[in-house]
Design a protein around this motif. Sequence first.
Motif, PDB file in Angstrom:
ATOM      1  N   ASN A   6       0.803  -1.215   0.000  1.00  0.00           N
ATOM      2  CA  ASN A   6       0.000   0.000   0.000  1.00  0.00           C
ATOM      3  C   ASN A   6       0.840   1.271   0.000  1.00  0.00           C
ATOM      4  O   ASN A   6       0.321   2.359   0.139  1.00  0.00           O
ATOM      5  CB  ASN A   6      -0.986  -0.009   1.173  1.00  0.00           C
ATOM      6  CG  ASN A   6      -0.285   0.011   2.512  1.00  0.00           C
ATOM      7  OD1 ASN A   6       0.929  -0.080   2.589  1.00  0.00           O
ATOM      8  ND2 ASN A   6      -1.065   0.131   3.566  1.00  0.00           N
ATOM      9  N   LEU A 117     -14.031  10.119  -6.136  1.00  0.00           N
ATOM     10  CA  LEU A 117     -13.424   9.286  -5.100  1.00  0.00           C
ATOM     11  C   LEU A 117     -14.243   8.009  -4.903  1.00  0.00           C
ATOM     12  O   LEU A 117     -13.680   6.929  -4.696  1.00  0.00           O
ATOM     13  CB  LEU A 117     -13.282  10.068  -3.794  1.00  0.00           C
ATOM     14  CG  LEU A 117     -12.482   9.386  -2.698  1.00  0.00           C
ATOM     15  CD1 LEU A 117     -11.040   9.128  -3.131  1.00  0.00           C
ATOM     16  CD2 LEU A 117     -12.506  10.245  -1.432  1.00  0.00           C
ATOM     17  N   GLY A 118     -15.555   8.125  -4.983  1.00  0.00           N
ATOM     18  CA  GLY A 118     -16.404   6.935  -4.915  1.00  0.00           C
ATOM     19  C   GLY A 118     -16.150   5.983  -6.070  1.00  0.00           C
ATOM     20  O   GLY A 118     -16.083   4.758  -5.882  1.00  0.00           O
ATOM     21  N   ASP A 120     -13.299   5.840  -7.746  1.00  0.00           N
ATOM     22  CA  ASP A 120     -11.972   5.292  -7.463  1.00  0.00           C
ATOM     23  C   ASP A 120     -12.086   4.080  -6.546  1.00  0.00           C
ATOM     24  O   ASP A 120     -11.455   3.047  -6.778  1.00  0.00           O
ATOM     25  CB  ASP A 120     -11.078   6.343  -6.782  1.00  0.00           C
ATOM     26  CG  ASP A 120     -10.558   7.401  -7.721  1.00  0.00           C
ATOM     27  OD1 ASP A 120     -10.204   7.057  -8.856  1.00  0.00           O
ATOM     28  OD2 ASP A 120     -10.502   8.570  -7.307  1.00  0.00           O
ATOM     29  N   TRP A 121     -12.887   4.233  -5.490  1.00  0.00           N
ATOM     30  CA  TRP A 121     -13.064   3.134  -4.539  1.00  0.00           C
ATOM     31  C   TRP A 121     -13.671   1.912  -5.233  1.00  0.00           C
ATOM     32  O   TRP A 121     -13.228   0.787  -5.000  1.00  0.00           O
ATOM     33  CB  TRP A 121     -13.941   3.555  -3.360  1.00  0.00           C
ATOM     34  CG  TRP A 121     -14.118   2.423  -2.404  1.00  0.00           C
ATOM     35  CD1 TRP A 121     -13.279   2.091  -1.374  1.00  0.00           C
ATOM     36  CD2 TRP A 121     -15.143   1.426  -2.426  1.00  0.00           C
ATOM     37  NE1 TRP A 121     -13.749   0.945  -0.752  1.00  0.00           N
ATOM     38  CE2 TRP A 121     -14.890   0.523  -1.378  1.00  0.00           C
ATOM     39  CE3 TRP A 121     -16.262   1.214  -3.225  1.00  0.00           C
ATOM     40  CZ2 TRP A 121     -15.705  -0.568  -1.111  1.00  0.00           C
ATOM     41  CZ3 TRP A 121     -17.083   0.131  -2.970  1.00  0.00           C
ATOM     42  CH2 TRP A 121     -16.790  -0.749  -1.908  1.00  0.00           C
ATOM     43  N   TRP A 124     -11.062   0.261  -7.310  1.00  0.00           N
ATOM     44  CA  TRP A 124     -10.098  -0.347  -6.382  1.00  0.00           C
ATOM     45  C   TRP A 124     -10.692  -1.614  -5.764  1.00  0.00           C
ATOM     46  O   TRP A 124     -10.026  -2.642  -5.686  1.00  0.00           O
ATOM     47  CB  TRP A 124      -9.736   0.677  -5.303  1.00  0.00           C
ATOM     48  CG  TRP A 124      -8.879   0.134  -4.212  1.00  0.00           C
ATOM     49  CD1 TRP A 124      -7.527  -0.060  -4.251  1.00  0.00           C
ATOM     50  CD2 TRP A 124      -9.317  -0.283  -2.911  1.00  0.00           C
ATOM     51  NE1 TRP A 124      -7.102  -0.573  -3.037  1.00  0.00           N
ATOM     52  CE2 TRP A 124      -8.184  -0.719  -2.213  1.00  0.00           C
ATOM     53  CE3 TRP A 124     -10.555  -0.318  -2.283  1.00  0.00           C
ATOM     54  CZ2 TRP A 124      -8.247  -1.188  -0.908  1.00  0.00           C
ATOM     55  CZ3 TRP A 124     -10.629  -0.780  -0.985  1.00  0.00           C
ATOM     56  CH2 TRP A 124      -9.476  -1.217  -0.321  1.00  0.00           C
ATOM     57  N   HIS A 125     -11.940  -1.524  -5.344  1.00  0.00           N
ATOM     58  CA  HIS A 125     -12.630  -2.665  -4.726  1.00  0.00           C
ATOM     59  C   HIS A 125     -12.696  -3.861  -5.687  1.00  0.00           C
ATOM     60  O   HIS A 125     -12.600  -5.014  -5.253  1.00  0.00           O
ATOM     61  CB  HIS A 125     -14.045  -2.231  -4.311  1.00  0.00           C
ATOM     62  CG  HIS A 125     -14.867  -3.329  -3.714  1.00  0.00           C
ATOM     63  ND1 HIS A 125     -14.629  -3.843  -2.457  1.00  0.00           N
ATOM     64  CD2 HIS A 125     -15.924  -4.019  -4.212  1.00  0.00           C
ATOM     65  CE1 HIS A 125     -15.510  -4.796  -2.201  1.00  0.00           C
ATOM     66  NE2 HIS A 125     -16.302  -4.920  -3.251  1.00  0.00           N
ATOM     67  N   MET A 134      -6.036   3.959  -3.461  1.00  0.00           N
ATOM     68  CA  MET A 134      -6.916   4.725  -2.588  1.00  0.00           C
ATOM     69  C   MET A 134      -6.142   5.622  -1.624  1.00  0.00           C
ATOM     70  O   MET A 134      -6.608   6.720  -1.297  1.00  0.00           O
ATOM     71  CB  MET A 134      -7.874   3.808  -1.821  1.00  0.00           C
ATOM     72  CG  MET A 134      -8.996   3.256  -2.684  1.00  0.00           C
ATOM     73  SD  MET A 134      -9.920   4.510  -3.631  1.00  0.00           S
ATOM     74  CE  MET A 134     -10.670   5.459  -2.327  1.00  0.00           C
ATOM     75  N   ARG A 135      -4.980   5.208  -1.207  1.00  0.00           N
ATOM     76  CA  ARG A 135      -4.166   6.097  -0.347  1.00  0.00           C
ATOM     77  C   ARG A 135      -3.835   7.384  -1.095  1.00  0.00           C
ATOM     78  O   ARG A 135      -3.927   8.474  -0.544  1.00  0.00           O
ATOM     79  CB  ARG A 135      -2.879   5.398   0.085  1.00  0.00           C
ATOM     80  CG  ARG A 135      -3.161   4.285   1.099  1.00  0.00           C
ATOM     81  CD  ARG A 135      -1.929   3.813   1.782  1.00  0.00           C
ATOM     82  NE  ARG A 135      -1.329   4.931   2.535  1.00  0.00           N
ATOM     83  CZ  ARG A 135      -0.093   4.962   2.945  1.00  0.00           C
ATOM     84  NH1 ARG A 135       0.707   3.945   2.719  1.00  0.00           N
ATOM     85  NH2 ARG A 135       0.377   5.979   3.615  1.00  0.00           N
ATOM     86  N   ARG A 137      -5.436   8.641  -3.814  1.00  0.00           N
ATOM     87  CA  ARG A 137      -6.643   9.369  -4.190  1.00  0.00           C
ATOM     88  C   ARG A 137      -7.279  10.092  -3.009  1.00  0.00           C
ATOM     89  O   ARG A 137      -7.776  11.202  -3.163  1.00  0.00           O
ATOM     90  CB  ARG A 137      -7.642   8.427  -4.869  1.00  0.00           C
ATOM     91  CG  ARG A 137      -7.146   7.881  -6.199  1.00  0.00           C
ATOM     92  CD  ARG A 137      -6.848   8.971  -7.229  1.00  0.00           C
ATOM     93  NE  ARG A 137      -8.052   9.765  -7.425  1.00  0.00           N
ATOM     94  CZ  ARG A 137      -8.075  11.090  -7.500  1.00  0.00           C
ATOM     95  NH1 ARG A 137      -6.968  11.790  -7.439  1.00  0.00           N
ATOM     96  NH2 ARG A 137      -9.225  11.717  -7.654  1.00  0.00           N
ATOM     97  N   VAL A 138      -7.274   9.475  -1.831  1.00  0.00           N
ATOM     98  CA  VAL A 138      -7.830  10.161  -0.656  1.00  0.00           C
ATOM     99  C   VAL A 138      -6.996  11.397  -0.336  1.00  0.00           C
ATOM    100  O   VAL A 138      -7.544  12.474  -0.074  1.00  0.00           O
ATOM    101  CB  VAL A 138      -7.926   9.201   0.553  1.00  0.00           C
ATOM    102  CG1 VAL A 138      -8.191   9.962   1.841  1.00  0.00           C
ATOM    103  CG2 VAL A 138      -9.007   8.150   0.312  1.00  0.00           C
TER     104      VAL A 138
END
Length: 154
Positions: A6, A117-118, A120-121, A124-125, A134-135, A137-138
Amino acid sequence: MVPAMNTIPRAPLVLGLAGLLPFLWGAVTVVLPDLGLWTAQTIGPRFAGPYVMLFYGAVILSFMSGVLWGFAAQLSGARATSGYILSVLPALWAFFMTGGGPTSAGISLITGFVGLLGLDWLFWHHGATPPWWMRLRVLLTTVVVICLAIGVFA
């Protein structure tokens, strides 16, 4: 030594942080109006205050649509189809929702980046992104939203 899965690699981290500069500059020129005036007179009004953030924000949402399109290519079947459809939403959002004045455009961009961001998640998911995605992007989204909020509410 192998980095943790990560840990954000240096190149994406540095380029992502560099990509924040127009947002940061825009926020600083809102908070420091004399700097904003100097920028507008020296470089042009598009490069000061909320205007630099609004123009650049629309560009970045469009760019991120391309990134998500690439992630959709990592999926298959119905997920790929859904991914391609979802990937165009940030660019369409920027195109259709940022035509008002600076306040409404800024609020629309904030909404667009939170929605991104949603997405992106979701990618990623589904395993279509690097593990560190996600690290990064957040971090970037947080700074972008704060800068845009300064442009809207300051």
